[in-house]
Design a protein around this motif. Structure first.
Motif, PDB file in Angstrom:
ATOM      1  N   LYS A   1     -67.842   4.734  -5.890  1.00 28.30           N
ATOM      2  CA  LYS A   1     -67.648   5.967  -6.644  1.00 28.30           C
ATOM      3  C   LYS A   1     -68.094   7.178  -5.826  1.00 28.30           C
ATOM      4  N   LEU A   2     -69.207   7.004  -5.091  1.00 31.46           N
ATOM      5  CA  LEU A   2     -69.710   8.108  -4.272  1.00 31.46           C
ATOM      6  C   LEU A   2     -68.724   8.453  -3.154  1.00 31.46           C
ATOM      7  N   TYR A   3     -68.104   7.430  -2.547  1.00 32.43           N
ATOM      8  CA  TYR A   3     -67.158   7.699  -1.465  1.00 32.43           C
ATOM      9  C   TYR A   3     -65.887   8.353  -1.973  1.00 32.43           C
ATOM     10  N   GLU A   4     -65.511   8.066  -3.212  1.00 27.82           N
ATOM     11  CA  GLU A   4     -64.363   8.739  -3.805  1.00 27.82           C
ATOM     12  C   GLU A   4     -64.659  10.230  -3.972  1.00 27.82           C
ATOM     13  N   LYS A   5     -65.885  10.543  -4.414  1.00 27.48           N
ATOM     14  CA  LYS A   5     -66.290  11.942  -4.532  1.00 27.48           C
ATOM     15  C   LYS A   5     -66.444  12.579  -3.156  1.00 27.48           C
ATOM     16  N   TYR A   6     -66.864  11.776  -2.197  1.00 30.09           N
ATOM     17  CA  TYR A   6     -67.052  12.249  -0.819  1.00 30.09           C
ATOM     18  C   TYR A   6     -65.730  12.755  -0.251  1.00 30.09           C
ATOM     19  N   GLY A   7     -64.628  12.042  -0.545  1.00 28.98           N
ATOM     20  CA  GLY A   7     -63.323  12.462  -0.065  1.00 28.98           C
ATOM     21  C   GLY A   7     -62.932  13.818  -0.628  1.00 28.98           C
ATOM     22  N   ALA A   8     -63.205  14.031  -1.913  1.00 27.08           N
ATOM     23  CA  ALA A   8     -62.892  15.317  -2.544  1.00 27.08           C
ATOM     24  C   ALA A   8     -63.741  16.432  -1.941  1.00 27.08           C
ATOM     25  N   PHE A   9     -64.996  16.114  -1.649  1.00 25.61           N
ATOM     26  CA  PHE A   9     -65.902  17.091  -1.039  1.00 25.61           C
ATOM     27  C   PHE A   9     -65.386  17.524   0.336  1.00 25.61           C
ATOM     28  N   VAL A  10     -64.948  16.564   1.138  1.00 29.88           N
ATOM     29  CA  VAL A  10     -64.435  16.878   2.470  1.00 29.88           C
ATOM     30  C   VAL A  10     -63.198  17.763   2.371  1.00 29.88           C
ATOM     31  N   ASP A  11     -62.321  17.478   1.407  1.00 25.58           N
ATOM     32  CA  ASP A  11     -61.123  18.294   1.207  1.00 25.58           C
ATOM     33  C   ASP A  11     -61.506  19.748   0.915  1.00 25.58           C
ATOM     34  N   VAL A  12     -62.483  19.924   0.034  1.00 31.86           N
ATOM     35  CA  VAL A  12     -62.926  21.279  -0.339  1.00 31.86           C
ATOM     36  C   VAL A  12     -63.501  22.008   0.868  1.00 31.86           C
ATOM     37  N   MET A  13     -64.338  21.306   1.646  1.00 32.73           N
ATOM     38  CA  MET A  13     -64.949  21.940   2.819  1.00 32.73           C
ATOM     39  C   MET A  13     -63.896  22.352   3.846  1.00 32.73           C
ATOM     40  N   GLN A  14     -62.865  21.565   4.003  1.00 35.45           N
ATOM     41  CA  GLN A  14     -61.815  21.902   4.960  1.00 35.45           C
ATOM     42  C   GLN A  14     -61.028  23.130   4.496  1.00 35.45           C
ATOM     43  N   GLU A  15     -60.821  23.246   3.182  1.00 33.85           N
ATOM     44  CA  GLU A  15     -60.140  24.418   2.642  1.00 33.85           C
ATOM     45  C   GLU A  15     -60.994  25.668   2.809  1.00 33.85           C
ATOM     46  N   ILE A  16     -62.293  25.530   2.574  1.00 32.99           N
ATOM     47  CA  ILE A  16     -63.205  26.660   2.764  1.00 32.99           C
ATOM     48  C   ILE A  16     -63.188  27.115   4.215  1.00 32.99           C
ATOM     49  N   ASP A  17     -63.182  26.134   5.125  1.00 38.59           N
ATOM     50  CA  ASP A  17     -63.207  26.448   6.551  1.00 38.59           C
ATOM     51  C   ASP A  17     -61.946  27.214   6.982  1.00 38.59           C
ATOM     52  N   LYS A  18     -60.814  26.917   6.317  1.00 39.72           N
ATOM     53  CA  LYS A  18     -59.561  27.602   6.643  1.00 39.72           C
ATOM     54  C   LYS A  18     -59.582  29.066   6.200  1.00 39.72           C
ATOM     55  N   THR A  19     -60.231  29.335   5.070  1.00 42.61           N
ATOM     56  CA  THR A  19     -60.216  30.684   4.502  1.00 42.61           C
ATOM     57  C   THR A  19     -61.400  31.547   4.941  1.00 42.61           C
ATOM     58  N   LEU A  20     -62.439  30.921   5.470  1.00 39.25           N
ATOM     59  CA  LEU A  20     -63.618  31.684   5.882  1.00 39.25           C
ATOM     60  C   LEU A  20     -63.298  32.505   7.133  1.00 39.25           C
ATOM     61  N   PRO A  21     -63.607  33.802   7.129  1.00 41.52           N
ATOM     62  CA  PRO A  21     -63.325  34.638   8.307  1.00 41.52           C
ATOM     63  C   PRO A  21     -63.955  34.063   9.574  1.00 41.52           C
ATOM     64  N   ALA A  22     -63.248  34.222  10.669  1.00 40.88           N
ATOM     65  CA  ALA A  22     -63.710  33.655  11.940  1.00 40.88           C
ATOM     66  C   ALA A  22     -65.043  34.234  12.385  1.00 40.88           C
ATOM     67  N   ASP A  23     -65.323  35.489  12.000  1.00 40.02           N
ATOM     68  CA  ASP A  23     -66.562  36.129  12.429  1.00 40.02           C
ATOM     69  C   ASP A  23     -67.685  36.015  11.391  1.00 40.02           C
ATOM     70  N   SER A  24     -67.471  35.184  10.373  1.00 38.40           N
ATOM     71  CA  SER A  24     -68.499  35.038   9.334  1.00 38.40           C
ATOM     72  C   SER A  24     -69.759  34.407   9.933  1.00 38.40           C
ATOM     73  N   PRO A  25     -70.933  34.986   9.676  1.00 36.68           N
ATOM     74  CA  PRO A  25     -72.185  34.440  10.226  1.00 36.68           C
ATOM     75  C   PRO A  25     -72.502  33.040   9.708  1.00 36.68           C
ATOM     76  N   ILE A  26     -71.910  32.687   8.566  1.00 27.09           N
ATOM     77  CA  ILE A  26     -72.204  31.368   8.004  1.00 27.09           C
ATOM     78  C   ILE A  26     -71.675  30.248   8.907  1.00 27.09           C
ATOM     79  N   ARG A  27     -70.691  30.565   9.730  1.00 19.99           N
ATOM     80  CA  ARG A  27     -70.151  29.554  10.641  1.00 19.99           C
ATOM     81  C   ARG A  27     -71.185  29.090  11.664  1.00 19.99           C
ATOM     82  N   ASN A  28     -72.192  29.897  11.905  1.00 19.84           N
ATOM     83  CA  ASN A  28     -73.240  29.536  12.865  1.00 19.84           C
ATOM     84  C   ASN A  28     -74.409  28.815  12.208  1.00 19.84           C
TER      85      ASN A  28
END
Length: 366
Positions: free
Chosen positions: A281-308
């Motif tokens: 069950k945790l790995y099923e949620k893990y897959g959804a979490f990874v999807d969300v993080m990848q979407e966030i990474d696509k929309t986050l500005p390249a110069d955002s300090p959070i990337r560091n």
């Protein structure tokens, strides 16, 4: 789920512990290679206990891996009476004679030892009442080391660029699980034996001054190791599908036991399947979490300090496991005692594992 023709698939196989039920595991492995064709080759294999032995042969066999596993499970690991004994008893079996002692005798012989795996310590034969005060285990596993030496090439076992092998064991003193990974160290036969050193039954295995017991005590399905390894393979590519094939030897659901043996089998099924059910069950949620993080990474500005930020870098480094394929939950399954190495039982389990896996894979679009 069908894959795009342009996407590459990398596969991990995760092999569980279960004693003589490992014959079912081999049958399922054979089905994977049969169904997916001669080009199929896993990039990662993880195993614990009997699964570690199957994994080591699959990765490091001197001869053809499937042929080596076949010989082990159809011949070397079998405990059986000589053919003359069956002839003397008129070829009886439980099917044609309910009171025939033959099959029961072969099952009982497994308790005295296995010519390719373990031998009963002399004190338990000659002094059974005093033996528990003289030894911390019932059997000796020197025979298993001899078998591994005959079948496995140590150099081939340690080629992570071809197949990454990870087996687990529990450090008796610290109580922590340790992973033996051929990407970080040289795996030896002692590491394989340590992974299957089930307490009381088999002796602790000592490696570099540390004592180890069976890795199944901590986690009988080494899925976490498979996930971590898959994430590290070509992690910069996003056009890869990652999948884990799990061969389950213990079902969470089952009938009420009517005998002591059935009660013991049901107990082990619950102990070894419960943790995996939660992790699944945790790995099923893990897959959804990874999807969300990848979407966030696509929309986050390249110069955002959070990337560091170190935490952000760690989160976006994870890769999705596209499929977790579980074989053994449908069909007959790996039933019966894990201590029954009688020839009849092992051959039946190989057949059951192959049939269950083939039936599942034919319904599964890859």
């Amino acid at each position: 789920m069908k894959k795009s023709k342009s996407r590459k698939i990398i596969t991990a196989i995760s092999l569980q512990g279960g004693g003589a039920r490992g014959a079912y595991e081999y049958g399922a492995i054979k089905a994977l290679y049969s169904h997916w064709g001669p080009g199929f080759k896993p990039r990662v294999v993880t195993g614990v206990s009997i699964g570690a032995i199957n994994a080591a042969v699959l990765v490091g066999a001197k001869a053809d891996p499937l042929e080596s596993l076949d010989t082990l499970w159809r011949e070397r690991f079998c405990v059986n009476l000589p053919a003359v004994s069956r002839t003397t008893l008129g070829g009886c079996t439980k099917e044609n004679n309910p009171i025939c002692p033959m099959d029961w005798t072969e099952q009982a012989l497994s308790l005295l030892g296995n010519p390719a795996m373990y031998s009963l310590k002399p004190e338990f034969f000659f002094m059974p009442l005093l033996a528990p005060m003289m030894s911390s285990s019932i059997y000796d596993t020197s025979l298993l080391k001899n078998t591994l030496t005959e079948v496995i090439d140590p150099e081939k076992l340690n080629r992570p660029e071809e197949i990454r092998l990870i087996v687990t064991a529990v450090n008796v003193r610290t109580g922590r699980q340790e992973r033996f990974d051929n990407a970080n160290m040289k795996i030896t036969f002692d590491h394989i034996i340590a992974s299957g050193s089930f307490p009381v039954t088999f002796p602790m295995t000592f490696i570099d001054g540390n004592a180890y017991w069976d890795g199944g005590i901590f986690m009988n399905m080494p899925v976490g190791a498979a996930v971590n390894a898959l994430e590290q393979i070509e992690s910069d590519r996003h056009d890869i599908e990652r999948e884990i094939v799990i061969i389950s030897l213990h079902r969470q659901q089952g009938k009420l036991p009517a005998t002591i043996q059935e009660a013991a089998e049901r107990f082990y099924n619950l102990v070894f399947s419960g943790k995996f059910a939660l992790d699944r069950k945790l790995y099923e949620k893990y897959g959804a979490f990874v999807d969300v993080m990848q979407e966030i990474d696509k929309t986050l500005p390249a110069d955002s300090p959070i990337r560091n930020h170190k935490g952000y870098k760690d989160l976006v480094s994870h890769r999705k496991i596209d499929r977790i394929i579980v074989i053994g939950e449908d069909g007959k399954g790996a039933v019966g005692s894990g201590s029954d190495f009688s020839r009849k039982t092992l051959l039946a389990r190989i057949d059951d594992g192959f049939k269950d896996a083939m039936a599942f894979l034919k319904k599964f679009a890859r």
